[in-house]
Design an enzyme around this catalytic site. Structure first.
Site: not given
Ligand code: GAL
Length: 621
Positions: A181, A250
Site C-alpha cells: 500500500e 485484501e
Molecule cells: C491494510 C494493510 C494490512 C492491514 C490492514 C488492516 O491496509 O495492507 O497490512 O494493516 O490494512 O488490518
C-alpha cells in the site's frame, strides 16, 4: 506408492522432459496463468507467527477444505533479523517449514515479502534497530533504507530459491509482493516517492524469481508488476494496464481489535456478496485478509493499542476453529465459483440489465456458460427473468448459475445449524498475584540526565516500560502545606500510557488512543515537606505500523513537567535531574516463564490483589 500412481509419475516426468514443458507462472488480462492454464484463485491470509507450528498443518488443511487454492502470508522482518545480520528462522518464524506445509497440502503460496508489511505488526515489520541506522528515512528514495530493504528482500528470495520453493522451480510460490500500500504515501511525498516505487519494482523484478510480483494499492506499479486492490469491496477496481489481471489482495473478512475498542464483525453474507460481485466483474484472484487472524504473541503487535487477539472475525477463529456460519458459507461459495471456472476463464462477461437494480453477468464460451444474477437493492426481494427461467433474489445478493440455468448458490442464503455452540467451563481458574514495588530515583541501577528523553531511544524497544524518576524537594514553610492544599502536577507525554507514582503511591493513570497517542496528566498531588519521590511509568503499547515516516513518531514523557501552587509559582521539573530505568522488575525476573515465576512469592486465594497497580497475575489450568 501404488503401481498406477508410480506409472503416472513416470509418465509425467517423461512428458516434462520430452514435451519440454517447464513450470511457469505468467498472467494475461484475465487471470494468473499457472503452467499455461488461466486460474480463478481463491486465497486466504494466514500469518505464520500468529499461530504455533503445531497449529499450522490443521489450519492449512482447514483452508484447503474451505476451498482455498492459495495461502497468503507476509514475511516478518523484525522476527527474522532481531539484530543486524543475525537471522532467525525457527519455531513460529520457520518460514520454510510453513511454505512446505502449504505445498504438501497441495496449495499455492502468495509471499508478501514487503519488507514493509503494515499488518498491525510492531513498526510495520521493520526491526527497531533499522530506525537507528545513521541517515535513514523509511520507505522513500533514501540510500541506507534501500540498501537494507534490498538486502533483506534478496535474503528471503535466496532462502526460497535454496529450498526450491518458487513455482518456477517446482515449488508452491506462485506470486510475491514488494512494498505494501505505498500508493497513498507516494501521493503525499511526491517525487522521492515516485523514484522509490520505480526502484522497488526494478529491484524486486531483478531478483528473478520466475513468478509475478504484485504491488497492492499502487496505481502506478511499473510493468511487469501487477497493481492490486485492497478493501471491503473491489468490484470497480481496474489494473493500470489492460494486460494485467484484476486481483484483490485484501478482502477484509472483519477488522482488527484495539484495546478497549469494539470487536468488529462482518456478516458472512456481505463478504460472500463482495466476492461474487468481484468475480462477476471479471476479477480472478481474491484473498481473504484474514482467513485465520490468530494471536499477536509476546510484544509483536503494533498499532498502537492493537489487542493481543487478531481474530479478525476471520473464517477460522483465533484458535483455528471454524467460525460459523462464515466458514461454511464461503466454502459453498468457492464450490460454486470452481464449478463456473471453465466459463470464467474462457471469456469476458457480458452484462444484461434485468430491471431496476438487477443485473446478469454472463460468461458464455463454446462448451461453457456461467451466469451471476445480482440484486443490488439493499432492502427489497426481487424476481428476475433470465433466459427461460425466473429467479428469486434476496436483497443485496448474487446467485451463481454455473451452467447458466441452475442456481447452486446465493450469497444471502446462509444454511442453518452452523452456529457456534459454547460450552461453559465448570471449574473456576485459581488465580495468583504478585505485586512489584514502583521504582524510584534512589535505585542504583538507573541511568540519569538533566533532560527528558524519548522513550524508544532509551529502551530500543526491549520493553514496553520506561521509568522516569526525579526528586521534588519541598520547603517546610510552603503555603500549600499550611493551608492543607495540594499543588497541581502536569505531565505531558507523547504516549501511550502513563502511571504517576508519588512516594510509592499511585496518583493516577492516563492514556492516549489509537488515533491520538498523546496524553496529559494534570491533577493535584499530595506532597510532604522535604524530599518527595516522583516516579512516572511510561508505557509504549506497540510501535506505530502505518503513516508517513512513522519511524519518527515519539513516545514517552517529553515534557513539560510542571508543578503549580508553590510559593515560587510554577516549578518546571523538565530540566532537573531525571533517572531512568528500562522495564519492570517482573520482566527482568522473567515471571512469565516456568523458572522465572518460581523466583517470587505469589499470593493465592482471597488475598489475590484486585485493582492494584503493578500486579502480575498467573493461572494454571
Ligand atoms: C491494510 C494493510 C494490512 C492491514 C490492514 C488492516 O491496509 O495492507 O497490512 O494493516 O490494512 O488490518
Amino acid at each position: 506408492m501404488g503401481k498406477r500412481e508410480f506409472n503416472g509419475v513416470v509418465l509425467m516426468m517423461l512428458c516434462l522432459w520430452v514435451c519440454g514443458v517447464t513450470a511457469s507462472v505468467t498472467y494475461d488480462h484475465k487471470a494468473i496463468v499457472v503452467d499455461g492454464k488461466r486460474r480463478i484463485l481463491i486465497s486466504g491470509s494466514i500469518h505464520y507467527p500468529r499461530s504455533t507450528p503445531q497449529m499450522w498443518p490443521d489450519l492449512i488443511q482447514k483452508a484447503k477444505d474451505g476451498g482455498l487454492d492459495v495461502i497468503q502470508t507476509y514475511v516478518f522482518w523484525n522476527g527474522h533479523e532481531p539484530s543486524p545480520g543475525q537471522y532467525y528462522f525457527e519455531d513460529r518464524f520457520d518460514l520454510v517449514k510453513f511454505v512446505k506445509l502449504a505445498q504438501q497440502a497441495g496449495l499455492y503460496v502468495h509471499l508478501r515479502i514487503g519488507p514493509y508489511i503494515c499488518a498491525e505488526w510492531n513498526l510495520g515489520g521493520f526491526p527497531v534497530w533499522l530506525k537507528y541506522v545513521p541517515g535513514i528515512a523509511f520507505r522513500t528514495d533514501n540510500e541506507p533504507f534501500k540498501a537494507a530493504m534490498q538486502k533483506f528482500t534478496a535474503k528471503i528470495v535466496s532462502l526460497m530459491k535454496e529450498n526450491r520453493l518458487f513455482q518456477s522451480q517446482g515449488g508452491p510460490i506462485i506470486l510475491s509482493q514488494i512494498e505494501n500500500e505505498y500508493g497513498p504515501v507516494e501521493w503525499e511525498i511526491g517525487a522521492p516517492g515516485k523514484a522509490y516505487t520505480k526502484w522497488a519494482a526494478q529491484m524486486a523484478v531483478g531478483l528473478d524469481t520466475g513468478v509475478p510480483w504484485v504491488m497492492c494499492k499502487q496505481e502506478d506499479a511499473p510493468d511487469p508488476v501487477i497493481d492490486t486492490c485492497n478493501g471491503f469491496y473491489c468490484e470497480n477496481f481496474k489494473p493500470n494496464k489492460n494486460t494485467k489481471p484484476k486481483m484483490w489482495t485484501e478482502n477484509w473478512t472483519g477488522w482488527y481489535t484495539d484495546f478497549g475498542g469494539a470487536v468488529p464483525r462482518r456478516p458472512a453474507e456481505d463478504l460472500a456478496f463482495s466476492v461474487a460481485r468481484f468475480i462477476q466483474n471479471g476479477g480472478s484472484f481474491v484473498n481473504y485478509y484474514m482467513y485465520h487472524g490468530g494471536t499477536n504473541f509476546g510484544r509483536t503487535s503494533g498499532g498502537l493499542f492493537i489487542a493481543t487477539s487478531y481474530d479478525y472475525d476471520a473464517p477460522l477463529d483465533e484458535y483455528g476453529l471454524e467460525n460459523e456460519p462464515k466458514y461454511e458459507h464461503l466454502r459453498a461459495l468457492h464450490k460454486a465459483i470452481k464449478q463456473s471456472e471453465p466459463a470464467l476463464v474462457a471469456t469476458d462477461p457480458k452484462v444484461q440489465s434485468l430491471g431496476y437494480n438487477l443485473e446478469a453477468h454472463v460468461f458464455s464460451a463454446p462448451g461453457a456458460c456461467a451466469a451471476f444474477i445480482a440484486n443490488y437493492d439493499t432492502k427489497s426481494y426481487a424476481k428476475a427473468k433470465f433466459g427461460n427461467g425466473q429467479y428469486d433474489l434476496p436483497p443485496w445478493s448474487i446467485s451463481i448459475l454455473p451452467d447458466c440455468k441452475t442456481v447452486v448458490y446465493n450469497t444471502a442464503k446462509v444454511g442453518y445449524g452452523w452456529l457456534k455452540k459454547m460450552t461453559p467451563v465448570n471449574s473456576a481458574f485459581a488465580w495468583q498475584s504478585y505485586n512489584e514495588e514502583p521504582a524510584s530515583s534512589s535505585q542504583a541501577d538507573s541511568i540519569a540526565a538533566y533532560a527528558l528523553w524519548e522513550q524508544v531511544n532509551v529502551t530500543r524497544d526491549s520493553s514496553d516500560y520506561l521509568w522516569y524518576m526525579t526528586d521534588v524537594n519541598v520547603n517546610a514553610n510552603e503555603g500549600f502545606l499550611k493551608n492543607g492544599q495540594s499543588p497541581l502536577l502536569t505531565v505531558m507525554s507523547a504516549g501511550h500510557v502513563l502511571h504517576v507514582f508519588i512516594n510509592g503511591q499511585l496518583a493516577g493513570t492516563v492514556w492516549g488512543g489509537l488515533g491520538n497517542p498523546k496524553l496529559t496528566f494534570s491533577d493535584n498531588v499530595k506532597l510532604r515537606a522535604g524530599n518527595n519521590k516522583l516516579s512516572l511509568l511510561s508505557v509504549a503499547v506497540g510501535l506505530p505500523n502505518v503513516g508517513v515516516h512513522f519511524e519518527t513518531w515519539n513516545a514517552g514523557v517529553l515534557g513539560p513537567v510542571t508543578l503549580k501552587g508553590l510559593n515560587e509559582g510554577t516549578r518546571d521539573l523538565s530540566r532537573q535531574k531525571w533517572s531512568y530505568k528500562v522495564g519492570l522488575k517482573g520482566e527482568s525476573l522473567s515471571l512469565h516463564t516456568e523458572s522465572g515465576s518460581s523466583s517470587v512469592e505469589w499470593i493465592q486465594g482471597s488475598l489475590v490483589a484486585k485493582k492494584q497497580p503493578l500486579t502480575w497475575y498467573k493461572v494454571r489450568k
